[in-house]
Scaffold this motif. Sequence first.
Motif, PDB file in Angstrom:
ATOM      1  N   ARG A 232      -6.416  30.731  -5.460  1.00 15.17           N
ATOM      2  CA  ARG A 232      -7.764  30.733  -6.027  1.00 15.17           C
ATOM      3  C   ARG A 232      -8.359  29.332  -6.095  1.00 15.17           C
ATOM      4  O   ARG A 232      -9.577  29.178  -6.243  1.00 15.17           O
ATOM      5  N   LEU A 233      -7.515  28.280  -5.983  1.00 17.29           N
ATOM      6  CA  LEU A 233      -7.972  26.909  -6.197  1.00 17.29           C
ATOM      7  C   LEU A 233      -8.706  26.357  -4.974  1.00 17.29           C
ATOM      8  O   LEU A 233      -8.332  26.644  -3.841  1.00 17.29           O
ATOM      9  N   PRO A 234      -9.741  25.543  -5.206  1.00 16.86           N
ATOM     10  CA  PRO A 234     -10.374  24.817  -4.101  1.00 16.86           C
ATOM     11  C   PRO A 234      -9.631  23.506  -3.841  1.00 16.86           C
ATOM     12  O   PRO A 234      -9.248  22.813  -4.779  1.00 16.86           O
ATOM     13  N   TYR A 235      -9.398  23.175  -2.584  1.00 11.93           N
ATOM     14  CA  TYR A 235      -8.642  21.971  -2.239  1.00 11.93           C
ATOM     15  C   TYR A 235      -9.556  20.971  -1.542  1.00 11.93           C
ATOM     16  O   TYR A 235      -9.995  21.192  -0.416  1.00 11.93           O
ATOM     17  N   CYS A 236      -9.860  19.888  -2.238  1.00 11.13           N
ATOM     18  CA  CYS A 236     -10.721  18.858  -1.667  1.00 11.13           C
ATOM     19  C   CYS A 236     -10.143  17.461  -1.906  1.00 11.13           C
ATOM     20  O   CYS A 236     -10.850  16.465  -1.816  1.00 11.13           O
ATOM     21  N   ARG A 237      -8.847  17.389  -2.227  1.00 10.30           N
ATOM     22  CA  ARG A 237      -8.184  16.095  -2.408  1.00 10.30           C
ATOM     23  C   ARG A 237      -7.178  15.837  -1.294  1.00 10.30           C
ATOM     24  O   ARG A 237      -6.172  15.160  -1.483  1.00 10.30           O
ATOM     25  N   GLY A 238      -7.462  16.400  -0.123  1.00  7.47           N
ATOM     26  CA  GLY A 238      -6.553  16.229   0.999  1.00  7.47           C
ATOM     27  C   GLY A 238      -5.501  17.320   1.028  1.00  7.47           C
ATOM     28  O   GLY A 238      -5.509  18.247   0.220  1.00  7.47           O
ATOM     29  N   ASN A 239      -4.603  17.213   1.982  1.00  8.89           N
ATOM     30  CA  ASN A 239      -3.544  18.213   2.106  1.00  8.89           C
ATOM     31  C   ASN A 239      -2.164  17.574   2.209  1.00  8.89           C
ATOM     32  O   ASN A 239      -1.237  18.170   2.732  1.00  8.89           O
ATOM     33  N   LEU A 240      -2.039  16.354   1.707  1.00  9.65           N
ATOM     34  CA  LEU A 240      -0.761  15.641   1.731  1.00  9.65           C
ATOM     35  C   LEU A 240      -0.001  15.891   0.432  1.00  9.65           C
ATOM     36  O   LEU A 240      -0.450  15.489  -0.651  1.00  9.65           O
ATOM     37  N   ILE A 241       1.143  16.568   0.534  1.00 11.02           N
ATOM     38  CA  ILE A 241       1.997  16.850  -0.624  1.00 11.02           C
ATOM     39  C   ILE A 241       3.121  15.818  -0.664  1.00 11.02           C
ATOM     40  O   ILE A 241       3.896  15.707   0.288  1.00 11.02           O
TER      41      ILE A 241
ATOM     42  N   MET B  11       6.936  35.627 -10.867  1.00 15.11           N
ATOM     43  CA  MET B  11       6.566  34.601  -9.895  1.00 15.11           C
ATOM     44  C   MET B  11       5.382  34.975  -8.996  1.00 15.11           C
ATOM     45  O   MET B  11       4.743  34.095  -8.439  1.00 15.11           O
ATOM     46  N   ILE B  12       5.086  36.254  -8.854  1.00 10.32           N
ATOM     47  CA  ILE B  12       3.960  36.669  -8.000  1.00 10.32           C
ATOM     48  C   ILE B  12       2.640  36.002  -8.421  1.00 10.32           C
ATOM     49  O   ILE B  12       1.882  35.536  -7.560  1.00 10.32           O
ATOM     50  N   PRO B  13       2.314  35.918  -9.724  1.00 14.73           N
ATOM     51  CA  PRO B  13       1.043  35.271 -10.101  1.00 14.73           C
ATOM     52  C   PRO B  13       0.905  33.836  -9.615  1.00 14.73           C
ATOM     53  O   PRO B  13      -0.230  33.364  -9.434  1.00 14.73           O
ATOM     54  N   PHE B  14       2.013  33.109  -9.404  1.00 16.55           N
ATOM     55  CA  PHE B  14       1.915  31.732  -8.920  1.00 16.55           C
ATOM     56  C   PHE B  14       1.141  31.658  -7.607  1.00 16.55           C
ATOM     57  O   PHE B  14       0.334  30.748  -7.401  1.00 16.55           O
ATOM     58  N   THR B  15       1.403  32.606  -6.696  1.00 17.22           N
ATOM     59  CA  THR B  15       0.734  32.569  -5.396  1.00 17.22           C
ATOM     60  C   THR B  15      -0.768  32.789  -5.547  1.00 17.22           C
ATOM     61  O   THR B  15      -1.560  32.116  -4.875  1.00 17.22           O
ATOM     62  N   PHE B  16      -1.168  33.694  -6.441  1.00 16.48           N
ATOM     63  CA  PHE B  16      -2.596  33.942  -6.652  1.00 16.48           C
ATOM     64  C   PHE B  16      -3.262  32.764  -7.374  1.00 16.48           C
ATOM     65  O   PHE B  16      -4.425  32.439  -7.100  1.00 16.48           O
ATOM     66  N   LEU B  17      -2.539  32.138  -8.291  1.00 16.94           N
ATOM     67  CA  LEU B  17      -3.086  30.976  -8.997  1.00 16.94           C
ATOM     68  C   LEU B  17      -3.313  29.806  -8.037  1.00 16.94           C
ATOM     69  O   LEU B  17      -4.251  29.018  -8.225  1.00 16.94           O
ATOM     70  N   ILE B  18      -2.448  29.689  -7.015  1.00 15.38           N
ATOM     71  CA  ILE B  18      -2.614  28.631  -6.025  1.00 15.38           C
ATOM     72  C   ILE B  18      -3.730  28.972  -5.038  1.00 15.38           C
ATOM     73  O   ILE B  18      -4.550  28.126  -4.674  1.00 15.38           O
TER      74      ILE B  18
ATOM     75  N   LEU C 213      -3.319  18.976  -5.774  1.00 15.45           N
ATOM     76  CA  LEU C 213      -4.221  18.626  -4.676  1.00 15.45           C
ATOM     77  C   LEU C 213      -5.600  19.251  -4.863  1.00 15.45           C
ATOM     78  O   LEU C 213      -6.535  18.931  -4.122  1.00 15.45           O
ATOM     79  N   SER C 214      -5.717  20.136  -5.828  1.00 20.44           N
ATOM     80  CA  SER C 214      -6.977  20.832  -6.044  1.00 20.44           C
ATOM     81  C   SER C 214      -7.944  19.981  -6.865  1.00 20.44           C
ATOM     82  O   SER C 214      -7.527  19.201  -7.731  1.00 20.44           O
ATOM     83  N   CYS C 215      -9.228  20.162  -6.585  1.00 16.52           N
ATOM     84  CA  CYS C 215     -10.257  19.510  -7.403  1.00 16.52           C
ATOM     85  C   CYS C 215     -10.774  20.472  -8.465  1.00 16.52           C
ATOM     86  O   CYS C 215     -11.731  20.167  -9.182  1.00 16.52           O
ATOM     87  N   GLY C 216     -10.153  21.648  -8.551  1.00 16.96           N
ATOM     88  CA  GLY C 216     -10.534  22.621  -9.569  1.00 16.96           C
ATOM     89  C   GLY C 216      -9.720  22.438 -10.842  1.00 16.96           C
ATOM     90  O   GLY C 216      -8.917  21.506 -10.971  1.00 16.96           O
ATOM     91  N   ASN C 217      -9.918  23.348 -11.778  1.00 12.55           N
ATOM     92  CA  ASN C 217      -9.219  23.305 -13.066  1.00 12.55           C
ATOM     93  C   ASN C 217      -7.836  23.933 -12.907  1.00 12.55           C
ATOM     94  O   ASN C 217      -7.719  25.123 -12.625  1.00 12.55           O
ATOM     95  N   ILE C 218      -6.789  23.117 -13.074  1.00 11.45           N
ATOM     96  CA  ILE C 218      -5.417  23.621 -12.902  1.00 11.45           C
ATOM     97  C   ILE C 218      -4.715  23.818 -14.246  1.00 11.45           C
ATOM     98  O   ILE C 218      -3.499  23.974 -14.285  1.00 11.45           O
ATOM     99  N   LYS C 219      -5.488  23.823 -15.318  1.00  6.01           N
ATOM    100  CA  LYS C 219      -4.882  23.987 -16.638  1.00  6.01           C
ATOM    101  C   LYS C 219      -4.138  25.308 -16.754  1.00  6.01           C
ATOM    102  O   LYS C 219      -3.048  25.373 -17.307  1.00  6.01           O
TER     103      LYS C 219
END
Length: 316
Positions: free
Chosen positions: A167-176, A158-165, A189-195
Motif C-alpha cells: 500500500r506504501l508509495p515509494y519515492c525514496r529510491g529502491n536501494l535497500i 504475517m500475511i498483513p505485512f505484504t499488504f502493508l508494504i 524507503l517509502s515517503c508515506g506514513n509507516i507508523k
Amino acid sequence: MTEANGSSLTPGYFILSGIPGLEAAHVWVSLPFCFMYIIAVTGNCGLIYLIGHEEALHRPMYYFLAMLSLTDISGCNTFVPSMLCIFWFNLKEINFNACLVQMFFIHMLTGMESGVLMLMALDRYVAICYPLRYSTILTNTVITKVGLATFIRNVLIMIPFTFLIKRLPYCRGNLIHHTYCDHMSVAKLSCGNIKINAIYGLIAAILIGGFDMFCIFMSYTMIIRAVVNLSSADARHKAFSTCTSHICAIVITYVPAFFNFFTHRFGEHTVPHHIHILIANLYLLLPPTLNPIIYGVKTKQIQEGVIKLFLGRKTA
C-alpha cells in the motif's frame, strides 16, 4: 539504477546493497556464512533422515525436533542463496513481488521457529510432569494438529505485512541497505506514513514471540517445581538433562533475536549499520547451524542412532 521510476510510486525492483561499509570485503565475509549454511543444511537434513529412519526416534520429542529442522532448512534457503549471489556475483536486483515473497517467508519461518520451540517446551513439560500419560497425551494426531495450528498462526499473522508494504508509495529510491528484504528496511524507503507498519510489527512480535516465551516460561516453571519434588538426586539430574538441548536452542534463538529487534528500533543511531546487518544475518543463520550440533552432542539417542546408521552401512 538506484532510484524508483518517477512515473510510478511502486518500483519494479529493489537493489540489495549487501553489508554497507564492507562491500570490499564481501567475498571474505561470505566464507563463514557459506560454511554455516552448508553445516545447517547438511545437519538438519541428516537429523530429519535419522528421525525418519530410526524407529527408536519415533517419539514426540523427535517429531518436534524434525519439525524444527524442517523449519531451519526452509529458513536458510529463503535468504542465504540470494545473499551469496550478492557477495559473489554482485547480483543485487530483486523483483518487487519477489522481495515481498522473501520478506513473508523470512518472517513467517522465524515465527515458526519460535512456535516449534514453544511446542518442544510443552513436550518436556508433559514428559516430566506426566510421564505415565506422555504417549497418550502427545499422540501423532495431537502433534500434527498443534504443528499445523502453529504454522497457520504464523501465516495469518504475517500475511498483513505484504499488504502493508504494497500500500506504501515509494519515492525514496529502491536501494535497500540489507542482504535480504526485511519488513522495516523496505518500509523505510517509502515517503508515506509507516507508523502502522511499525505498530503492526510490534504487535506481531508480541503475538508470536511474547506468547511463545510466556508458554516456555510457564512450562519450565512447572518443570522445575516437579523436578525439585523428586526424591532422588539421580532422578532430578536425569530429568534436567533431557531439557539441556532445548534450553540451549532457546538461548541461541532468542538472544540474537532480541538484540536484532531492539537495535533495529532503539539502537539505530548507536549501533554501526554494518554490525546491525551482520547480527540480522546471524540471527537467522546461527540457530539452524547450531541446533543439529547441540542435539547431536547432548542427546544420547541421536548419537546412538548415528552410530547404528553408519555401522549398519559398513556391515552391509
